[in-house]
Design a protein around this motif. Structure first.
Motif, PDB file in Angstrom:
ATOM      1  N   LEU A 122     -29.975  49.087   9.805  1.00  0.00           N
ATOM      2  CA  LEU A 122     -29.697  48.383  11.055  1.00  0.00           C
ATOM      3  C   LEU A 122     -29.217  46.956  10.799  1.00  0.00           C
ATOM      4  N   GLY A 123     -29.768  46.309   9.779  1.00  0.00           N
ATOM      5  CA  GLY A 123     -29.309  44.968   9.442  1.00  0.00           C
ATOM      6  C   GLY A 123     -27.863  44.953   8.977  1.00  0.00           C
ATOM      7  N   VAL A 124     -27.511  45.938   8.128  1.00  0.00           N
ATOM      8  CA  VAL A 124     -26.121  46.041   7.667  1.00  0.00           C
ATOM      9  C   VAL A 124     -25.198  46.374   8.840  1.00  0.00           C
ATOM     10  N   LEU A 125     -25.651  47.261   9.728  1.00  0.00           N
ATOM     11  CA  LEU A 125     -24.839  47.608  10.894  1.00  0.00           C
ATOM     12  C   LEU A 125     -24.605  46.401  11.791  1.00  0.00           C
ATOM     13  N   ALA A 126     -25.626  45.556  11.952  1.00  0.00           N
ATOM     14  CA  ALA A 126     -25.476  44.375  12.798  1.00  0.00           C
ATOM     15  C   ALA A 126     -24.401  43.439  12.246  1.00  0.00           C
ATOM     16  N   ILE A 127     -24.368  43.242  10.932  1.00  0.00           N
ATOM     17  CA  ILE A 127     -23.394  42.318  10.347  1.00  0.00           C
ATOM     18  C   ILE A 127     -21.999  42.946  10.317  1.00  0.00           C
ATOM     19  N   VAL A 128     -21.910  44.178   9.809  1.00  0.00           N
ATOM     20  CA  VAL A 128     -20.593  44.824   9.710  1.00  0.00           C
ATOM     21  C   VAL A 128     -20.030  45.109  11.096  1.00  0.00           C
ATOM     22  N   GLY A 129     -20.865  45.635  11.993  1.00  0.00           N
ATOM     23  CA  GLY A 129     -20.399  45.915  13.350  1.00  0.00           C
ATOM     24  C   GLY A 129     -20.012  44.656  14.096  1.00  0.00           C
ATOM     25  N   GLY A 130     -20.774  43.575  13.894  1.00  0.00           N
ATOM     26  CA  GLY A 130     -20.414  42.327  14.547  1.00  0.00           C
ATOM     27  C   GLY A 130     -19.106  41.759  14.034  1.00  0.00           C
ATOM     28  N   PHE A 131     -18.793  42.020  12.795  1.00  0.00           N
ATOM     29  CA  PHE A 131     -17.531  41.529  12.231  1.00  0.00           C
ATOM     30  C   PHE A 131     -16.337  42.314  12.761  1.00  0.00           C
TER      31      PHE A 131
END
Length: 276
Positions: free
Chosen positions: A18-27
């Protein structure tokens, strides 16, 4: 790997994802609100799942650093490095994409720290009067002293990093279980099971009542290890005899006492007959 260990891995892998998704998805495509929801969900899953509890009297491994610190290191490595690798491979091509791919190697080190944390939380040993129960990564095995082929006392020495790794990661095979105190030098108890040759190694400094364990081993008919002095052997056997000695047997009465008792019984019977 047992169910408790699998649950502990889920506690860490889902928040990491979820942490990786938050950063990659936000980008690329997610809004700020969606990013915050992912991070809140990650923290909630990590904190809400029930943690394993060792049974009463169990001996747990010494965690250096603590489990929470191991988890924080794992998240600090995994979330930014996995995100950087995915963003780099998504935006660039050729050599830059290959360079971004190399970020996956240090990012995978987070899994090592997670494994160490899971092992520390789901591994322990507890002793009984006739044996012990060793739990490693949620898998339990009960061993009776009668099933052991040999017990040894060994001095285990290793450099600082190797000692930390062995105490934190534990054993590398299914037939070897290790519970060390993390020191560079420790006196260990090595139990070998008859039949499959499984070996269980425990730092003696972690055992609160070592004499009670040695008494149980002596009571089971096993030879005490060579590292025990003769004076200690005598003390152990003396204490075992005091604790588990033969039941008190009533001694037979001498012949004269039996005769006196029989005569007294006859007189008492005659008195009762006369009274009637």
């Amino acid at each position: 790997m047992g169910k408790t260990a699998k649950l502990e891995f889920i506690r860490r892998l889902i928040p990491l994802s979820l942490g990786v998704l938050a950063i990659v998805g936000g980008f690329f495509f997610m809004s700020v609100l969606s990013n915050l929801l992912c991070l809140v969900a990650a923290a909630g899953i990590y904190a809400a799942l029930p943690r394993p509890s060792a049974p009463s009297g169990a001996i747990r491994p010494v965690s250096r650093p603590p489990v929470l610190v191991l988890d924080l290191i794992g998240f600090a490595l995994g979330i930014p490095l996995f995100s950087l690798a995915f963003i780099g491979m998504g935006l660039t091509g050729g050599g830059l994409a290959l360079l971004s791919l190399f970020c996956l190697a240090p990012a995978a080190a987070s899994l090592v720290f997670f494994t160490a944390a899971v092992r520390q939380q789901t591994s322990w040993v507890r002793f009984f009067g006739n044996g012990f129960e060793f739990t490693q990564l949620g898998l339990r095995v009960r061993v009776l002293y009668e099933e052991l082929s040999k017990m040894e006392v060994r001095l285990w020495e290793a450099p600082g990093l190797v000692a930390w790794f062995q105490a934190t990661i534990g054993s590398s095979g299914p037939r070897s279980a290790v519970l060390l105190n993390g020191e560079q030098s420790t006196k260990t108890l090595v139990f070998r099971r008859r039949g499959d040759g499984a070996r269980f190694t425990i730092s003696s400094e972690l055992v609160p009542d070592l004499q009670r364990i040695l008494i149980g081993i002596d009571r089971a008919g096993m030879d005490l290890p060579d590292g025990i002095s003769e004076l200690q052997r005598r003390k152990i056997r003396q204490r075992r005899e005091r604790m588990y000695g033969g039941e008190h047997l009533e001694l037979p009465q001498p012949t004269e006492q039996k005769n006196v008792a029989r005569i007294a019984a006859l007189i008492e019977h005659a008195r009762r007959t006369a009274g009637q």
